[in-house]
Design a protein around this motif. Structure first.
Motif, PDB file in Angstrom:
ATOM      1  N   HIS A   1     -42.079  54.517  -4.293  1.00 12.74           N
ATOM      2  CA  HIS A   1     -43.296  54.902  -5.256  1.00 12.74           C
ATOM      3  C   HIS A   1     -44.314  54.039  -4.947  1.00 12.74           C
ATOM      4  CE1 HIS A   1     -41.837  51.982  -7.899  1.00 12.74           C
ATOM      5  NE2 HIS A   1     -43.017  51.854  -8.240  1.00 12.74           N
TER       6      HIS A   1
ATOM      7  N   HIS B   1     -42.468  51.114  -2.731  1.00  6.31           N
ATOM      8  CA  HIS B   1     -41.611  50.276  -3.050  1.00  6.31           C
ATOM      9  C   HIS B   1     -40.688  50.989  -4.005  1.00  6.31           C
ATOM     10  CE1 HIS B   1     -44.825  49.869  -5.752  1.00  6.31           C
ATOM     11  NE2 HIS B   1     -43.726  49.553  -6.776  1.00  6.31           N
TER      12      HIS B   1
ATOM     13  N   ASN C   1     -39.059  47.706 -17.718  1.00  5.75           N
ATOM     14  CA  ASN C   1     -38.063  48.484 -17.192  1.00  5.75           C
ATOM     15  C   ASN C   1     -36.796  47.906 -17.317  1.00  5.75           C
ATOM     16  OD1 ASN C   1     -40.060  48.928 -13.990  1.00  5.75           O
ATOM     17  ND2 ASN C   1     -39.501  50.453 -15.694  1.00  5.75           N
TER      18      ASN C   1
ATOM     19  N   ASN D   1     -37.011  44.189 -15.864  1.00  4.22           N
ATOM     20  CA  ASN D   1     -38.103  43.802 -14.896  1.00  4.22           C
ATOM     21  C   ASN D   1     -39.510  44.070 -15.449  1.00  4.22           C
ATOM     22  OD1 ASN D   1     -40.470  45.169 -12.552  1.00  4.22           O
ATOM     23  ND2 ASN D   1     -39.244  43.372 -12.001  1.00  4.22           N
TER      24      ASN D   1
ATOM     25  N   ASP E   1     -47.704  52.005  -7.064  1.00  2.00           N
ATOM     26  CA  ASP E   1     -48.291  51.798  -8.073  1.00  2.00           C
ATOM     27  C   ASP E   1     -49.892  52.382  -8.004  1.00  2.00           C
ATOM     28  OD1 ASP E   1     -45.955  50.852  -8.799  1.00  2.00           O
ATOM     29  OD2 ASP E   1     -46.593  49.215  -9.951  1.00  2.00           O
TER      30      ASP E   1
ATOM     31  N   THR F   1     -43.686  44.682 -15.081  1.00  4.39           N
ATOM     32  CA  THR F   1     -44.436  44.512 -14.128  1.00  4.39           C
ATOM     33  C   THR F   1     -46.012  44.687 -14.989  1.00  4.39           C
ATOM     34  OG1 THR F   1     -44.410  46.986 -13.918  1.00  4.39           O
ATOM     35  CG2 THR F   1     -43.486  45.580 -12.298  1.00  4.39           C
TER      36      THR F   1
ATOM     37  N   SER G   1     -44.646  41.009 -10.671  1.00  2.00           N
ATOM     38  CA  SER G   1     -43.421  41.487 -11.450  1.00  2.00           C
ATOM     39  C   SER G   1     -42.581  40.344 -11.584  1.00  2.00           C
ATOM     40  CB  SER G   1     -42.747  42.680 -10.806  1.00  2.00           C
ATOM     41  OG  SER G   1     -41.652  41.918  -9.827  1.00  2.00           O
TER      42      SER G   1
ATOM     43  N   VAL H   1     -50.257  43.632  -8.529  1.00  2.00           N
ATOM     44  CA  VAL H   1     -49.172  43.891  -9.805  1.00  2.00           C
ATOM     45  C   VAL H   1     -48.343  42.757  -9.466  1.00  2.00           C
ATOM     46  CG1 VAL H   1     -47.543  45.377 -10.377  1.00  2.00           C
ATOM     47  CG2 VAL H   1     -49.490  46.319  -9.585  1.00  2.00           C
TER      48      VAL H   1
ATOM     49  N   LEU I   1     -34.306  40.359  -5.375  1.00  2.00           N
ATOM     50  CA  LEU I   1     -34.874  39.670  -6.525  1.00  2.00           C
ATOM     51  C   LEU I   1     -33.912  39.362  -7.705  1.00  2.00           C
ATOM     52  CD1 LEU I   1     -37.873  42.391  -7.001  1.00  2.00           C
ATOM     53  CD2 LEU I   1     -37.813  40.222  -5.673  1.00  2.00           C
TER      54      LEU I   1
ATOM     55  N   PHE J   1     -34.764  45.108  -3.651  1.00  2.00           N
ATOM     56  CA  PHE J   1     -36.180  45.665  -3.689  1.00  2.00           C
ATOM     57  C   PHE J   1     -36.409  46.170  -2.230  1.00  2.00           C
ATOM     58  CE2 PHE J   1     -40.640  45.017  -3.373  1.00  2.00           C
ATOM     59  CZ  PHE J   1     -41.207  45.625  -4.433  1.00  2.00           C
TER      60      PHE J   1
END
Ligand code: MD6
Ligand code: FE
Length: 207
Positions: free
Chosen positions: A115, A171, A104, A191, A117, A193, A129, A127, A154, A138
């Motif tokens: 959202h 998140h 991202n 970022n 994942d 992930t 990151s 996940v 972050l 975040f």
């Protein structure tokens, strides 16, 4: 914080971050950032994306999905760099490699709405990151939309692991704080992930 959420500040030191950015520049030349759009409405994301690995996450008018090729070039995604796979091995506590690494890119003003994942088949894997560049705010809540949320900053080099109960928590990124890092020449934030998408043929043993 939801259980299974682990924030590892400064997991990658500055030289490791610089080496990773160098690798990413070469990979992004092969698989350029694209601007995904929301299913149905076609509204563009403020975040630009690309992927590494055997499967990449895409969003277009048809929906969200994983696919093996870049939507614009039609080429397979580049492979995930060894240094990134090493982070997964160190923090995931999951015995199979990730298949997808979503990249991202947040330029000035970009953010990501809340959202989950949930487009993967395998939720036993976390996940993972990795954040590079400017610090992001975040936000994380519970597994239902509309619940209580809290925020976490972050910073460049931080690793976040969303496993266990946190794996399916809502998140997003409220905002990116410009000018907080000198890592990226043009500022902004990247970022990565890492996700396991498919269930492995040999299921992971219970431990
Ligand atoms: C971001 N991250 O940090 C967006 N998803 O730019 C995510 O959406 C994310 O950090 C799942 C697990 C960890 C994450
Ligand atoms: Fe996410």
């Amino acid at each position: 914080m939801p259980s299974g959420l682990r924030h590892l500040p400064g997991f990658l030191d500055r030289p490791a971050q610089e080496a990773l950015v160098g690798k990413l520049r070469a990979l992004v030349a092969e698989a350029p950032f694209f601007t995904p759009v929301m299913p149905r409405t076609g509204r563009p994301f403020t975040v630009a994306m690309t992927n590494l690995g055997s499967l990449g996450w895409v969003s277009d008018r048809a929906g969200y999905r994983y696919q093996p090729t870049h939507p614009d070039t039609g080429n397979p995604w580049p492979t995930i760099p060894e240094a990134v796979l090493a982070v997964w091995r160190e923090v995931s506590a999951y015995p199979h490699p990730p298949e997808a690494c979503l990249v991202n890119h947040y330029r000035e003003g970009a953010k990501m709405g809340l959202h989950r994942d949930e487009d993967e088949e395998e939720f036993a894997a976390p996940v993972v990151s990795i954040s590079l560049g400017d610090t992001a705010v975040f936000r994380i809540g519970g597994t239902e939309r509309g619940g209580k949320t809290e925020t976490l900053k972050l910073s460049s080099g931080d690793v976040l692991v969303m496993g266990g109960e946190s794996r399916l928590c809502y998140h997003g990124i409220d905002r990116v704080l410009s000018g907080t890092s000198t890592l990226l020449r043009d500022g902004g934030r990247i970022n990565l992930t890492l996700r396991r998408v498919t269930k492995p043929e040999t299921p992971s043993q219970r431990r």
